[in-house]
Scaffold this motif. Structure first.
Motif, PDB file in Angstrom:
ATOM      1  N   VAL A 117       0.687  -1.325  -0.286  1.00 17.91           N
ATOM      2  CA  VAL A 117      -0.014   0.425  -0.105  1.00 17.91           C
ATOM      3  C   VAL A 117       0.527   1.274   0.585  1.00 17.91           C
ATOM      4  O   VAL A 117       1.985   1.128   0.787  1.00 17.91           O
ATOM      5  CB  VAL A 117      -0.856  -0.115   1.389  1.00 17.91           C
ATOM      6  CG1 VAL A 117      -1.971   1.287   0.999  1.00 17.91           C
ATOM      7  CG2 VAL A 117      -1.846  -1.359   1.591  1.00 17.91           C
ATOM      8  N   VAL A 172      -1.426   6.521  -1.344  1.00 10.83           N
ATOM      9  CA  VAL A 172      -2.741   5.764  -1.349  1.00 10.83           C
ATOM     10  C   VAL A 172      -3.670   5.791   0.133  1.00 10.83           C
ATOM     11  O   VAL A 172      -4.914   6.850   0.539  1.00 10.83           O
ATOM     12  CB  VAL A 172      -2.983   3.981  -1.393  1.00 10.83           C
ATOM     13  CG1 VAL A 172      -4.096   3.866  -0.582  1.00 10.83           C
ATOM     14  CG2 VAL A 172      -2.846   3.946  -2.756  1.00 10.83           C
ATOM     15  N   LEU A 173      -2.431   6.114   0.896  1.00  4.08           N
ATOM     16  CA  LEU A 173      -3.338   6.528   2.739  1.00  4.08           C
ATOM     17  C   LEU A 173      -3.014   7.986   2.666  1.00  4.08           C
ATOM     18  O   LEU A 173      -4.463   8.322   3.145  1.00  4.08           O
ATOM     19  CB  LEU A 173      -2.117   6.290   3.609  1.00  4.08           C
ATOM     20  CG  LEU A 173      -1.468   5.011   3.820  1.00  4.08           C
ATOM     21  CD1 LEU A 173      -0.053   4.665   4.746  1.00  4.08           C
ATOM     22  CD2 LEU A 173      -2.257   3.761   4.108  1.00  4.08           C
ATOM     23  N   GLY A 231      -6.974   8.375   1.112  1.00 13.94           N
ATOM     24  CA  GLY A 231      -8.192   7.985   1.811  1.00 13.94           C
ATOM     25  C   GLY A 231      -7.995   9.332   3.197  1.00 13.94           C
ATOM     26  O   GLY A 231      -9.362   8.678   3.701  1.00 13.94           O
ATOM     27  N   ASP A 256     -12.809   7.849   3.186  1.00 16.39           N
ATOM     28  CA  ASP A 256     -13.031   6.865   3.927  1.00 16.39           C
ATOM     29  C   ASP A 256     -12.334   6.914   5.444  1.00 16.39           C
ATOM     30  O   ASP A 256     -11.529   5.972   5.984  1.00 16.39           O
ATOM     31  CB  ASP A 256     -12.045   5.808   3.184  1.00 16.39           C
ATOM     32  CG  ASP A 256     -11.650   4.211   3.730  1.00 16.39           C
ATOM     33  OD1 ASP A 256     -12.503   4.163   4.415  1.00 16.39           O
ATOM     34  OD2 ASP A 256     -10.755   3.652   3.315  1.00 16.39           O
ATOM     35  N   TYR A 302     -10.371   4.124   6.929  1.00 14.27           N
ATOM     36  CA  TYR A 302     -10.056   3.517   6.271  1.00 14.27           C
ATOM     37  C   TYR A 302     -10.431   2.374   5.689  1.00 14.27           C
ATOM     38  O   TYR A 302      -9.825   0.709   5.656  1.00 14.27           O
ATOM     39  CB  TYR A 302      -8.288   2.806   6.631  1.00 14.27           C
ATOM     40  CG  TYR A 302      -7.779   4.052   5.813  1.00 14.27           C
ATOM     41  CD1 TYR A 302      -7.482   4.432   5.519  1.00 14.27           C
ATOM     42  CD2 TYR A 302      -6.807   4.860   7.059  1.00 14.27           C
ATOM     43  CE1 TYR A 302      -6.284   5.796   4.688  1.00 14.27           C
ATOM     44  CE2 TYR A 302      -6.134   6.256   7.072  1.00 14.27           C
ATOM     45  CZ  TYR A 302      -5.972   6.550   5.779  1.00 14.27           C
ATOM     46  OH  TYR A 302      -5.376   7.409   5.858  1.00 14.27           O
ATOM     47  N   LYS A 316     -12.805   1.204   3.463  1.00 11.17           N
ATOM     48  CA  LYS A 316     -12.488   0.814   2.411  1.00 11.17           C
ATOM     49  C   LYS A 316     -11.117   0.272   1.824  1.00 11.17           C
ATOM     50  O   LYS A 316     -11.109  -0.656   1.423  1.00 11.17           O
ATOM     51  CB  LYS A 316     -12.899   2.009   1.166  1.00 11.17           C
ATOM     52  CG  LYS A 316     -15.023   1.862   1.628  1.00 11.17           C
ATOM     53  CD  LYS A 316     -15.221   3.677   0.676  1.00 11.17           C
ATOM     54  CE  LYS A 316     -16.841   3.710   0.906  1.00 11.17           C
ATOM     55  NZ  LYS A 316     -16.934   5.119   0.431  1.00 11.17           N
ATOM     56  N   LEU A 317      -9.745   0.714   2.733  1.00  5.76           N
ATOM     57  CA  LEU A 317      -9.446   0.234   1.969  1.00  5.76           C
ATOM     58  C   LEU A 317      -8.250  -0.988   2.517  1.00  5.76           C
ATOM     59  O   LEU A 317      -8.378  -1.664   2.068  1.00  5.76           O
ATOM     60  CB  LEU A 317      -7.607   1.216   2.885  1.00  5.76           C
ATOM     61  CG  LEU A 317      -6.580   0.961   2.704  1.00  5.76           C
ATOM     62  CD1 LEU A 317      -6.000   0.429   1.376  1.00  5.76           C
ATOM     63  CD2 LEU A 317      -5.461   1.865   3.195  1.00  5.76           C
ATOM     64  N   ARG A 318      -8.590  -1.099   3.757  1.00  9.96           N
ATOM     65  CA  ARG A 318      -8.997  -2.778   4.885  1.00  9.96           C
ATOM     66  C   ARG A 318      -9.990  -3.388   3.386  1.00  9.96           C
ATOM     67  O   ARG A 318      -9.164  -4.356   3.507  1.00  9.96           O
ATOM     68  CB  ARG A 318      -9.750  -2.692   6.304  1.00  9.96           C
ATOM     69  CG  ARG A 318      -8.988  -1.526   6.997  1.00  9.96           C
ATOM     70  CD  ARG A 318      -9.532  -1.155   8.130  1.00  9.96           C
ATOM     71  NE  ARG A 318      -8.853  -0.664   9.347  1.00  9.96           N
ATOM     72  CZ  ARG A 318      -7.758  -0.759  10.439  1.00  9.96           C
ATOM     73  NH1 ARG A 318      -7.786  -2.243  10.179  1.00  9.96           N
ATOM     74  NH2 ARG A 318      -8.041   0.471  10.337  1.00  9.96           N
ATOM     75  N   VAL A 345      -2.972  -3.064  -3.243  1.00  9.50           N
ATOM     76  CA  VAL A 345      -3.230  -2.228  -3.834  1.00  9.50           C
ATOM     77  C   VAL A 345      -3.198  -0.722  -5.047  1.00  9.50           C
ATOM     78  O   VAL A 345      -2.658   0.223  -4.505  1.00  9.50           O
ATOM     79  CB  VAL A 345      -4.311  -1.275  -2.237  1.00  9.50           C
ATOM     80  CG1 VAL A 345      -5.593  -0.177  -2.376  1.00  9.50           C
ATOM     81  CG2 VAL A 345      -4.871  -2.440  -1.169  1.00  9.50           C
ATOM     82  N   TYR A 403      -3.947   2.705  -6.508  1.00 16.11           N
ATOM     83  CA  TYR A 403      -3.789   3.653  -6.301  1.00 16.11           C
ATOM     84  C   TYR A 403      -5.539   4.243  -7.633  1.00 16.11           C
ATOM     85  O   TYR A 403      -6.728   4.296  -6.621  1.00 16.11           O
ATOM     86  CB  TYR A 403      -3.430   4.250  -6.589  1.00 16.11           C
ATOM     87  CG  TYR A 403      -3.158   6.250  -6.254  1.00 16.11           C
ATOM     88  CD1 TYR A 403      -3.677   6.799  -5.186  1.00 16.11           C
ATOM     89  CD2 TYR A 403      -2.904   7.036  -7.259  1.00 16.11           C
ATOM     90  CE1 TYR A 403      -3.673   7.987  -5.212  1.00 16.11           C
ATOM     91  CE2 TYR A 403      -3.403   8.541  -7.259  1.00 16.11           C
ATOM     92  CZ  TYR A 403      -4.042   9.336  -5.823  1.00 16.11           C
ATOM     93  OH  TYR A 403      -4.187   9.857  -5.497  1.00 16.11           O
ATOM     94  N   TYR A 458      -8.650   2.865  -6.386  1.00 19.08           N
ATOM     95  CA  TYR A 458      -8.894   2.927  -4.723  1.00 19.08           C
ATOM     96  C   TYR A 458      -9.708   4.504  -4.852  1.00 19.08           C
ATOM     97  O   TYR A 458     -10.440   4.756  -4.169  1.00 19.08           O
ATOM     98  CB  TYR A 458      -7.595   3.650  -3.864  1.00 19.08           C
ATOM     99  CG  TYR A 458      -8.031   3.296  -2.119  1.00 19.08           C
ATOM    100  CD1 TYR A 458      -8.383   3.722  -1.565  1.00 19.08           C
ATOM    101  CD2 TYR A 458      -7.248   4.847  -2.055  1.00 19.08           C
ATOM    102  CE1 TYR A 458      -9.271   3.641  -0.300  1.00 19.08           C
ATOM    103  CE2 TYR A 458      -7.385   5.148   0.004  1.00 19.08           C
ATOM    104  CZ  TYR A 458      -8.345   4.969  -0.039  1.00 19.08           C
ATOM    105  OH  TYR A 458      -8.911   5.163   1.685  1.00 19.08           O
TER     106      TYR A 458
END
Length: 280
Positions: A78, A82-83, A86, A96, A99, A101-103, A117, A119, A122
């Protein structure tokens, strides 16, 4: 010569180390002293922009210790981008929260045997992806975030789904605009006591026009194919321009197939011979 699997793993290792460092700096900037003028003075001393510092601080605050442990142990890469995505705020709220949805995307990747994941995926899940109009705008496509999105979309294993999502969003937008225009037109007609104008009998058939344009494009493509050399060397600028053009054609053909419900069909031999005579 091409890159190796080792190159990929080594680069991801370095990017993961960079992500850990960015989160650590974000933790530092969450201290009580890092506020107001002190934050600006600190950033000046270390050579960091205040905007970037605030982004790192907000991201570090959102990435809890539990999530950090998951990122280190899940086996799915990740990126920091991406972080950061979110924590984007829309309407005063993060897109998000927690997070969540990321999880789910991390779980999906693990289930499917994926190792990262994407980008662009996401962004599409969050609803923060650029619109089709922006992706197709030559000037807007120069923006760094649009370049990143298009690149990630093209290299995603879900590329076809992402393109379809772009086109679906565009179709929804068009439908909403058409509904609003119809509403405004009806209101004007009601206020003015006017009857809707009759459609002219000699109006061109848009279906016939579309088919004619597609046949003309196919004929032009056939002529280009005849001129193609067996091999061609492009410089960086030419390769970038060619890539943009091919991506746009990809989106265009997908869009036409969607709006006209066109499926791939076998062309009869006699139809092919007629086309060959037409395009020769």
């Amino acid at each position: 010569m091409s890159f190796t699997e080792h190159d990929v793993h080594e680069c991801r290792r370095l990017m993961s180390a960079c992500r850990v460092s960015q989160l650590a700096i974000g933790d530092m900037l969450a201290a009580a002293w890092a506020d107001g003028d002190a934050l600006g003075q600190f950033c000046e001393q270390v050579g960091l922009s205040v905007t970037t510092a605030k982004q790192w601080r907000a991201t570090a605050k959102a990435v809890t210790p539990n999530l950090r442990t998951l990122l280190e142990t899940c086996g799915v890469f990740v990126s920091y981008s991406v972080l950061r995505e979110g924590t984007r705020m829309i309407g005063g709220r993060p897109v998000d929260p927690g997070y969540a949805k990321l999880r789910r995307l991390i779980d999906d990747a693990k289930t499917a045997g994926g190792d990262r994941v994407n980008y662009a995926t996401y962004q599409t899940v969050l609803g923060t992806a650029p619109s089709l109009a922006i992706v197709l705008d030559p000037q807007a496509r120069e923006a760094e975030e649009v370049v990143d999105y298009v690149s990630d979309m093209n290299n995603s294993p879900n590329r076809d789904l992402l393109v379809s999502a772009l086109l679906a969003d565009d179709a929804v937008t068009r439908a909403e605009l058409e509904a609003e225009f119809d509403k405004q037109r009806a209101e004007r007609e009601e206020q003015g006591g006017q009857q809707p104008p009759k459609q002219p009998t000699g109006k061109p058939d848009p279906s016939a026009a579309l088919v004619a344009d597609l046949l003309a494009l196919a004929a032009q493509s056939a002529r280009i194919i005849k001129r193609l050399p067996k091999t061609v060397q492009l410089d960086l600028a030419q390769r970038a321009n060619a890539s943009v053009a091919l991506d746009d054609l990809d989106v265009f053909t997908t869009r036409v197939r969607q709006i006209a419900a066109i499926r791939t069909v076998r062309v009869p031999a006699q139809r092919r011979s007629q086309r060959e005579k037409t395009t020769a």
